[in-house]
Write a protein that holds these residues in place. Structure first.
Motif, PDB file in Angstrom:
ATOM      1  N   THR A  43       0.835  -1.196   0.000  1.00 37.81           N
ATOM      2  CA  THR A  43       0.000   0.000   0.000  1.00 37.81           C
ATOM      3  C   THR A  43       0.876   1.254   0.000  1.00 37.81           C
ATOM      4  O   THR A  43       0.596   2.223  -0.716  1.00 37.81           O
ATOM      5  N   GLY A  44       1.939   1.220   0.790  1.00 37.70           N
ATOM      6  CA  GLY A  44       2.863   2.347   0.825  1.00 37.70           C
ATOM      7  C   GLY A  44       3.447   2.612  -0.559  1.00 37.70           C
ATOM      8  O   GLY A  44       3.527   3.756  -1.019  1.00 37.70           O
ATOM      9  N   TYR A  45       3.814   1.541  -1.232  1.00 35.54           N
ATOM     10  CA  TYR A  45       4.366   1.671  -2.578  1.00 35.54           C
ATOM     11  C   TYR A  45       3.331   2.265  -3.531  1.00 35.54           C
ATOM     12  O   TYR A  45       3.608   3.218  -4.263  1.00 35.54           O
ATOM     13  N   LEU A  46       2.114   1.730  -3.469  1.00 36.28           N
ATOM     14  CA  LEU A  46       1.056   2.230  -4.361  1.00 36.28           C
ATOM     15  C   LEU A  46       0.771   3.717  -4.128  1.00 36.28           C
ATOM     16  O   LEU A  46       0.380   4.434  -5.051  1.00 36.28           O
ATOM     17  N   SER A  47       0.986   4.177  -2.900  1.00 41.49           N
ATOM     18  CA  SER A  47       0.692   5.579  -2.602  1.00 41.49           C
ATOM     19  C   SER A  47       1.658   6.506  -3.326  1.00 41.49           C
ATOM     20  O   SER A  47       1.413   7.702  -3.427  1.00 41.49           O
ATOM     21  N   LEU A  48       2.763   5.952  -3.792  1.00 39.97           N
ATOM     22  CA  LEU A  48       3.749   6.780  -4.496  1.00 39.97           C
ATOM     23  C   LEU A  48       3.574   6.698  -6.009  1.00 39.97           C
ATOM     24  O   LEU A  48       4.361   7.253  -6.765  1.00 39.97           O
ATOM     25  N   ILE A  59       6.727   4.974 -10.103  1.00 40.70           N
ATOM     26  CA  ILE A  59       6.726   5.915  -8.977  1.00 40.70           C
ATOM     27  C   ILE A  59       6.659   7.357  -9.474  1.00 40.70           C
ATOM     28  O   ILE A  59       7.385   7.752 -10.381  1.00 40.70           O
ATOM     29  N   VAL A  60       5.718   8.112  -8.915  1.00 40.91           N
ATOM     30  CA  VAL A  60       5.610   9.520  -9.298  1.00 40.91           C
ATOM     31  C   VAL A  60       5.882  10.452  -8.110  1.00 40.91           C
ATOM     32  O   VAL A  60       5.645  11.636  -8.197  1.00 40.91           O
ATOM     33  N   GLY A  61       6.344   9.877  -7.002  1.00 36.27           N
ATOM     34  CA  GLY A  61       6.627  10.710  -5.833  1.00 36.27           C
ATOM     35  C   GLY A  61       5.402  10.937  -4.969  1.00 36.27           C
ATOM     36  O   GLY A  61       4.534  10.072  -4.880  1.00 36.27           O
TER      37      GLY A  61
END
Lengths: 300, 291
Positions: A43-48, A59-61
Motif C-alpha cells: 500500500t505504501g508503494y502504491l501511494s507513491l 513511482i511519481v513521488g
C-alpha cells in the motif's frame, strides 16, 4: 517475561526431540508478515504511484499526498476524526469512569447494571448505527416523541444538518464504548490498595476529592490504556458510519477509513486511496509509542 | 470495611442521587433495544400515529416473520434468513480455527525462549492496531491470486488470519502464566511440541479457549466490513444483508420489518453475551490490559 532463563538452558542439553516451538511460531509469523506487513508495504508503494483503476508501479513521488491534502472531502474526514476522537473519547471516558465509580460504591443489582452498560459491546456496529439512526430521525425519533409529549419546541435533528450530523456518531460511539471504559476502570478501582482507602477515611478526606486527587491519579496507566484502545477504535470506524449516516448528508460525516475504502472500490482511485491509508497508518503509529511506554511501565 | 447501617444509607441524599443517576444511565443504554423491540411489534400505521416509546396496542410477530423470510434486499425477497445461515457457516469454522491457531501460536511463543520470540510477539501485537481498511487492497489482490476472493473459504480464512494478533496475544499471556513444570514433564517423556500442546496444554486451557472463542464469535458475527468486501454476494453474512435490507429503497419503508430484522441479527451475540457473561468480561479485560 520475568521467567528465568536457567531451566530452558538446562533442557537444551536434552537429546534433540521434536520439541520445536520456533518452527510453529515462525510459520505463523510468516503469515502475519505477508498479510499484514506485506500489504502495508505494498500500500505504501502504491501511494507513491499514479494508480487509478488499475495499479501502476511507476513511482511519481508524493503527488497523491498533495492531491489528498487538496481534497476537501479528505479534510472533512480528518476534521470529523478529530471531533469523533475528542468528544467521543472524552464522553466515553467520563461516563464510563463515573459509572465505574458509582458501581464500586457497593450498589444493589451491580451485576445487572453492569450487564446493561456493557451490552452494546456485544452488538454489531451496524446494529448500533441503525438503532441510533432511527432514534435520531427527526420525523419518527426522539424529537417527535418529546414533541408528542407537549414539548413542541424540542429540537433534535442533527442527522439532517451537515454541520451537526457528526455528533450523532459521537452519541452512538459514547453509547457503545462507555461500557468498555466502565469494565476496565472497575477492575482498576477494585485493585486500589485498601490501605489507601483506610488512609483516606482516617484523614477524613471528602469522597470526591479522594477520587479526583488520589484514586484516579493512581489509575493513570489504566486510563491511558483506555484512551489508546478507544483511539484505535475511532481510527478504524467504518461500520458505524455506514449504518448511521452512510457518510452523509453529502460527505459531511465522512471518516478517513471510509474515504479510503470508497476510493479503493467505488471511485477506483487506488493511488489516492493508498495515500489515505498511509496517513491513517500514521495516525495509528502515533498510538504505538505511548502503548509501548505503558506496557513497559505496567511490567515494571 | 465498616459499613453504615442500611437504614442510614437509604436516607442519605447522596445515595439516592447515585441510584437516580445509575437508573437514568441504564435507561439511556437500554433505549435503543427497547425502541427497536417495541416497534418491531407494531404495524406501520401505529408507528406513524403514535410515539416510538408507546407500547404496541396489539403486539404481533408478523413483521418478524416477514423480516425472516420475505423482506426484500436488492432484487431478492428472501428475508434475513439466508444471512443467518451464511453467518453460522462463516462463524463456526472461523471461530474454531482462529482459537486453535491462537492457542498453538501463543503456546509456541511462550515456549520459544529466545529474544527473537519477544520481537515476533511485538510485531504481531502491532497488527492489533492496523485498521483493516489500510491493508485491504493488497490483501484482495493476494486472495484473488489464490482464487479465494469472494469465496466461502476466503471469508473464513481472512477472519482467521486477521484474528491472529488478538488470539495469539491472549493465549501467549495465558500460557506464559502457567508453571513451566508442565511442559518440562512432557518433554522429559520425549513428547514433541505438538504432542505436548495437544495432550497437556490444550486440556488445561478450556477456560481460556471459551474466553477467546466467545470474543472471536462476537467479533466475527458482528463484522460488516470483511463480509461486505470478502464474502461475495452468495455468502454475505447477516450484518451485510441487514444493511442491504434496511437501505432497500424500493417500495414503502417498513421500519417495523427493518427493526425485526435488526433484532434477529442481534440475537445470537446477545444470547452468547448473556449466557457467557463472565467469559465475555474476562476476554474484554484481558484484551484491554495487554502485556
Amino acid at each position: 517475561m520475568t521467567r528465568s532463563k536457567a531451566p530452558a538452558r538446562g533442557l537444551s542439553d536434552m537429546p534433540e526431540s521434536g520439541f520445536r516451538p520456533d518452527l510453529v511460531a515462525i510459520g505463523f509469523f510468516l503469515v502475519v508478515a505477508l498479510v499484514f506487513y506485506g500489504s502495508l508495504l505494498w500500500t505504501g508503494y502504491l501511494s507513491l504511484t499514479n494508480s487509478r483503476l488499475i495499479p501502476s508501479y511507476e513511482i511519481v513521488g508524493f503527488d497523491q499526498f498533495a492531491r489528498l491534502v487538496a481534497t476537501p472531502r479528505w479534510r472533512t474526514a480528518c476534521v470529523n476524526l478529530v471531533i469523533l476522537g475528542a468528544f467521543g473519547i472524552a464522553g466515553s471516558l467520563a461516563l464510563g469512569t463515573l459509572l465505574a465509580i458509582l458501581l464500586d460504591r457497593d450498589v444493589r443489582a451491580e451485576g445487572l447494571l453492569r450487564s446493561i452498560f456493557l451490552h452494546p459491546l456485544a452488538l454489531s456496529l451496524v446494529i448500533t448505527g441503525l438503532a441510533w439512526r432511527w432514534l435520531l430521525d427527526p420525523v419518527t425519533g426522539i424529537q417527535s416523541v418529546l414533541r408528542g409529549l407537549g414539548w413542541s419546541s424540542f429540537h433534535l435533528d442533527w442527522l439532517a444538518d451537515p454541520d451537526t450530523a457528526i455528533y450523532a456518531l459521537v452519541v452512538a460511539s459514547i453509547w457503545r464504548s462507555s461500557g468498555l471504559v466502565m469494565i476496565i476502570m472497575l477492575a482498576g478501582l477494585r485493585g486500589v490498595d485498601t490501605d489507601i482507602w483506610k488512609a483516606i477515611r482516617l484523614e477524613g478526606i471528602p469522597l470526591w476529592r479522594a477520587y479526583a486527587q488520589i484514586v484516579l491519579p493512581s489509575l493513570k496507566l489504566t486510563i491511558a490504556s483506555c484512551i489508546i484502545l478507544l483511539m484505535a477504535d475511532v481510527v478504524r470506524s467504518y461500520d458505524l458510519v455506514i449504518a448511521l449516516t452512510k457518510g452523509g448528508p453529502g460527505f459531511s460525516t465522512d471518516l478517513p477509513a471510509k474515504f479510503a475504502v470508497d476510493h479503493f472500490f467505488g471511485r477506483a482511485n487506488i493511488g489516492l486511496a493508498s495515500a489515505a491509508s498511509v496517513v491513517i497508518l500514521g495516525f495509528v503509529a502515533s498510538l504505538l509509542v505511548p502503548y509501548l511506554l505503558i506496557q513497559r511501565k505496567g511490567r515494571a | 470495611m465498616t459499613r453504615t447501617s442500611d437504614r442510614e444509607r437509604r436516607r442519605d441524599p447522596a445515595r439516592i442521587a447515585l441510584y437516580v443517576f445509575l437508573l437514568a444511565s441504564a435507561a439511556f443504554f437500554l433505549l435503543p433495544v427497547v425502541v427497536v423491540v417495541l416497534n418491531s411489534l407494531k404495524t406501520m400505521d401505529e408507528i406513524r400515529q403514535g410515539s416510538l416509546l408507546a407500547l404496541p396496542a396489539s403486539p404481533t410477530f408478523d413483521f418478524w416473520r416477514i423480516a425472516w423470510s420475505s423482506a426484500c434486499s436488492g432484487i431478492e425477497c428472501r428475508g434475513i434468513s439466508p444471512g443467518l445461515f451464511n453467518s453460522i457457516k462463516i462463524a463456526v469454522p472461523a471461530v474454531f480455527l482462529s482459537v486453535l491457531v491462537g492457542a498453538l501460536n501463543g503456546y509456541a511463543l511462550s515456549q520459544w525462549k529466545r529474544p527473537a520470540a519477544d520481537r515476533i510477539m511485538l510485531a504481531i501485537t502491532f497488527g492489533l492496531f492496523v485498521p483493516y481498511q489500510c491493508m485491504m487492497y493488497p490483501t484482495i489482490v493476494l486472495a484473488r491470486t489464490g482464487g479465494l476472493f469472494g469465496t466461502y473459504p476466503g471469508i473464513v480464512l481472512i477472519h482467521v488470519v486477521y484474528g491472529i494478533p488478538y488470539t495469539t496475544l491472549l493465549f501467549r499471556n495465558f500460557y506464559a502464566g502457567l508453571p513451566d513444570e508442565l511442559t518440562k514433564a512432557a518433554r522429559i517423556e520425549g513428547a514433541s511440541f505438538l504432542q505436548t500442546f495437544g495432550h497437556v496444554m490444550l486440556p488445561l486451557s478450556v477456560n481460556m479457549l471459551v474466553v477467546v472463542g466467545v470474543l472471536q464469535f462476537t467479533g466475527i458475527w458482528n463484522d460488516y466490513f470483511l463480509g461486505f468486501i470478502f464474502a461475495g454476494n452468495e455468502n454475505a453474512p447477516m450484518t451485510v444483508q441487514l444493511n442491504n435490507l434496511v437501505n432497500n429503497t424500493r417500495g414503502e419503508v417498513a421500519i417495523n420489518v427493518n427493526m425485526a430484522a435488526t433484532i434477529l441479527t442481534a440475537l445470537p451475540t446477545l444470547l452468547v453475551y448473556l449466557l457467557s457473561g463472565r467469559y465475555f468480561v474476562r476476554g474484554i479485560a484481558a484484551g484491554a490490559v495487554k502485556g
